[in-house]
Each structure stands twice: as structure tokens, then as C-alpha cells.
Design a protein around this motif. Sequence first.
Motif, PDB file in Angstrom:
ATOM      1  N   THR A  59       0.810  -1.224   0.000  1.00  0.00           N
ATOM      2  CA  THR A  59       0.000   0.000   0.000  1.00  0.00           C
ATOM      3  C   THR A  59       0.842   1.272   0.000  1.00  0.00           C
ATOM      4  N   CYS A  60       2.111   1.154   0.325  1.00  0.00           N
ATOM      5  CA  CYS A  60       2.988   2.322   0.419  1.00  0.00           C
ATOM      6  C   CYS A  60       4.224   2.076  -0.445  1.00  0.00           C
ATOM      7  N   LYS A  61       4.126   2.435  -1.702  1.00  0.00           N
ATOM      8  CA  LYS A  61       5.183   2.138  -2.681  1.00  0.00           C
ATOM      9  C   LYS A  61       6.522   2.796  -2.358  1.00  0.00           C
ATOM     10  N   ASN A  62       6.505   3.958  -1.672  1.00  0.00           N
ATOM     11  CA  ASN A  62       7.767   4.647  -1.401  1.00  0.00           C
ATOM     12  C   ASN A  62       8.384   4.263  -0.052  1.00  0.00           C
ATOM     13  N   ALA A  63       7.897   3.203   0.573  1.00  0.00           N
ATOM     14  CA  ALA A  63       8.464   2.744   1.841  1.00  0.00           C
ATOM     15  C   ALA A  63       9.844   2.137   1.600  1.00  0.00           C
ATOM     16  N   SER A  64      10.739   2.384   2.528  1.00  0.00           N
ATOM     17  CA  SER A  64      12.064   1.762   2.486  1.00  0.00           C
ATOM     18  C   SER A  64      12.339   1.175   3.859  1.00  0.00           C
ATOM     19  N   ILE A  65      13.227   0.206   3.906  1.00  0.00           N
ATOM     20  CA  ILE A  65      13.525  -0.431   5.189  1.00  0.00           C
ATOM     21  C   ILE A  65      14.149   0.580   6.148  1.00  0.00           C
ATOM     22  N   SER A  66      14.943   1.521   5.638  1.00  0.00           N
ATOM     23  CA  SER A  66      15.546   2.527   6.526  1.00  0.00           C
ATOM     24  C   SER A  66      14.476   3.453   7.105  1.00  0.00           C
ATOM     25  N   SER A  67      13.453   3.792   6.310  1.00  0.00           N
ATOM     26  CA  SER A  67      12.377   4.635   6.844  1.00  0.00           C
ATOM     27  C   SER A  67      11.567   3.873   7.888  1.00  0.00           C
ATOM     28  N   ILE A  68      11.408   2.576   7.702  1.00  0.00           N
ATOM     29  CA  ILE A  68      10.686   1.745   8.685  1.00  0.00           C
ATOM     30  C   ILE A  68      11.424   1.794  10.026  1.00  0.00           C
ATOM     31  N   TYR A  69      12.747   1.594  10.008  1.00  0.00           N
ATOM     32  CA  TYR A  69      13.535   1.640  11.242  1.00  0.00           C
ATOM     33  C   TYR A  69      13.428   3.015  11.912  1.00  0.00           C
ATOM     34  N   ARG A  70      13.517   4.073  11.132  1.00  0.00           N
ATOM     35  CA  ARG A  70      13.431   5.431  11.665  1.00  0.00           C
ATOM     36  C   ARG A  70      12.064   5.676  12.312  1.00  0.00           C
ATOM     37  N   ILE A  71      11.016   5.274  11.610  1.00  0.00           N
ATOM     38  CA  ILE A  71       9.656   5.476  12.121  1.00  0.00           C
ATOM     39  C   ILE A  71       9.413   4.625  13.371  1.00  0.00           C
ATOM     40  N   LEU A  72       9.896   3.389  13.390  1.00  0.00           N
ATOM     41  CA  LEU A  72       9.733   2.536  14.569  1.00  0.00           C
ATOM     42  C   LEU A  72      10.429   3.151  15.784  1.00  0.00           C
ATOM     43  N   SER A  73      11.577   3.740  15.565  1.00  0.00           N
ATOM     44  CA  SER A  73      12.294   4.407  16.649  1.00  0.00           C
ATOM     45  C   SER A  73      11.450   5.554  17.214  1.00  0.00           C
ATOM     46  N   PHE A  74      10.872   6.360  16.330  1.00  0.00           N
ATOM     47  CA  PHE A  74       9.987   7.454  16.758  1.00  0.00           C
ATOM     48  C   PHE A  74       8.768   6.898  17.496  1.00  0.00           C
ATOM     49  N   LEU A  75       8.126   5.882  16.934  1.00  0.00           N
ATOM     50  CA  LEU A  75       6.915   5.319  17.539  1.00  0.00           C
ATOM     51  C   LEU A  75       7.201   4.715  18.914  1.00  0.00           C
ATOM     52  N   GLU A  76       8.383   4.121  19.071  1.00  0.00           N
ATOM     53  CA  GLU A  76       8.739   3.563  20.372  1.00  0.00           C
ATOM     54  C   GLU A  76       9.030   4.685  21.374  1.00  0.00           C
ATOM     55  N   LYS A  77       9.754   5.697  20.947  1.00  0.00           N
ATOM     56  CA  LYS A  77      10.069   6.842  21.821  1.00  0.00           C
ATOM     57  C   LYS A  77       8.792   7.529  22.291  1.00  0.00           C
ATOM     58  N   GLU A  78       7.795   7.608  21.418  1.00  0.00           N
ATOM     59  CA  GLU A  78       6.534   8.276  21.745  1.00  0.00           C
ATOM     60  C   GLU A  78       5.527   7.358  22.450  1.00  0.00           C
ATOM     61  N   GLY A  79       5.884   6.082  22.658  1.00  0.00           N
ATOM     62  CA  GLY A  79       5.037   5.172  23.415  1.00  0.00           C
ATOM     63  C   GLY A  79       3.920   4.493  22.630  1.00  0.00           C
ATOM     64  N   PHE A  80       4.037   4.459  21.304  1.00  0.00           N
ATOM     65  CA  PHE A  80       3.017   3.791  20.485  1.00  0.00           C
ATOM     66  C   PHE A  80       3.310   2.302  20.307  1.00  0.00           C
ATOM     67  N   VAL A  81       4.592   1.953  20.224  1.00  0.00           N
ATOM     68  CA  VAL A  81       4.981   0.559  20.083  1.00  0.00           C
ATOM     69  C   VAL A  81       6.013   0.220  21.155  1.00  0.00           C
ATOM     70  N   LYS A  82       6.142  -1.061  21.390  1.00  0.00           N
ATOM     71  CA  LYS A  82       7.097  -1.588  22.355  1.00  0.00           C
ATOM     72  C   LYS A  82       7.913  -2.647  21.630  1.00  0.00           C
ATOM     73  N   SER A  83       9.201  -2.674  21.875  1.00  0.00           N
ATOM     74  CA  SER A  83      10.027  -3.672  21.201  1.00  0.00           C
ATOM     75  C   SER A  83      10.389  -4.807  22.143  1.00  0.00           C
ATOM     76  N   LEU A  84      10.546  -5.975  21.559  1.00  0.00           N
ATOM     77  CA  LEU A  84      11.019  -7.162  22.264  1.00  0.00           C
ATOM     78  C   LEU A  84      12.287  -7.601  21.559  1.00  0.00           C
ATOM     79  N   GLU A  85      13.326  -7.836  22.318  1.00  0.00           N
ATOM     80  CA  GLU A  85      14.539  -8.373  21.722  1.00  0.00           C
ATOM     81  C   GLU A  85      14.605  -9.829  22.141  1.00  0.00           C
ATOM     82  N   ILE A  86      14.170 -10.711  21.252  1.00  0.00           N
ATOM     83  CA  ILE A  86      14.006 -12.106  21.640  1.00  0.00           C
ATOM     84  C   ILE A  86      15.208 -12.980  21.295  1.00  0.00           C
ATOM     85  N   ASP A  87      16.003 -12.553  20.328  1.00  0.00           N
ATOM     86  CA  ASP A  87      17.189 -13.311  19.958  1.00  0.00           C
ATOM     87  C   ASP A  87      18.115 -12.394  19.161  1.00  0.00           C
ATOM     88  N   LYS A  88      19.125 -12.970  18.544  1.00  0.00           N
ATOM     89  CA  LYS A  88      20.104 -12.179  17.804  1.00  0.00           C
ATOM     90  C   LYS A  88      19.570 -11.642  16.478  1.00  0.00           C
TER      91      LYS A  88
END
Length: 154
Positions: A59-88
Motif C-alpha cells: 500500500t505504500c510504494k515509497n516505503a524503504s527499510i531505513s524509513s521503517i527503522y526510523r519510524i519505529l524508533s519514533f513510535l517507540e520513543k513516543e510510546g506507540f509501540v514496544k520492542s522485544l529483543e528475543i534473539d540475535k
Amino acid sequence: MTIMKKYKESLKTILDRLHLSIKKNNLKNSKQREYILKAIYEDGGHLSPEDIFVSIKKTCKNASISSIYRILSFLEKEGFVKSLEIDKSGKRYEIASGLHHDHIICVECGKIEEFCNEEIEKLQVEVTHSYKAKLVGHDMLLYVVCESCLAKTK
């Protein structure tokens, strides 16, 4: 013990909060943030950035993996998402507004199950009180070999 897949908030409420956060941070309104939250919300969580990329690329043709990482960082900082580090292999993301739960993770296939156990919750409070402390949060990750993987080895 109960398996959980419930959220405190609707997707619409989360997206409304996102728009307020975007304004507060003087950011440009980007549909990519919404697509990412929607993908995680609808899946129920535990998505890697790569999983999200595959999901929203349709649905989002201009999405890139680097933009996903950047946005996830923002969303986590703002309390919208939570990350789990389950393995390497890196972080997995879930909606932060979900009800409290813990995780059981299969070390063979990577399957993640959510659960809540009232006895464990009570025990954590008791342990905390025995140390004359106040519990402010916890994350429990139980690493297992799941039933399906055990069956394969027999």
C-alpha cells in the motif's frame, strides 16, 4: 493462565494520538507511520521491521527499510509501540497500548505466544515487597521448545 490478544485502545484512537504527537513534534504528516501502526495492530504484534516492510510495501510504494527503522524508533520513543529483543535476529514490535502480558518464545521455530498468569503477577508483587521496593514494571520472556517442535524431534 490465559492467552491474550486484546488492546486497550481502538486503532482509530491510536491514530488520533499519533496525529497529536506528529503536531507536537512539528513533523510532516506521513501515511507511513499510520501504515506501520496499522500493520502491527492488525497482526497482533511481534513483527520485525522486515515483516512490516513486506506488509506495507503493498500500500505504500515509497516505503524503504531505513524509513521503517526510523519510524519505529519514533513510535517507540513516543510510546506507540514496544520492542522485544528475543534473539540475535533483532527486535520485534507490538502495540504498546495492549493489556499487560508476558511472552513465551520457542527457541526452535521463533513462535511467540502471549500469556498472563495472575499467580506470577501476585508473586512479583510479593517479592518486590520483601525487598521493601515498589514494582514499576517488568517484562517476562520464557524461552521454550514448543509442543510442535518437540513433536518433530520424537
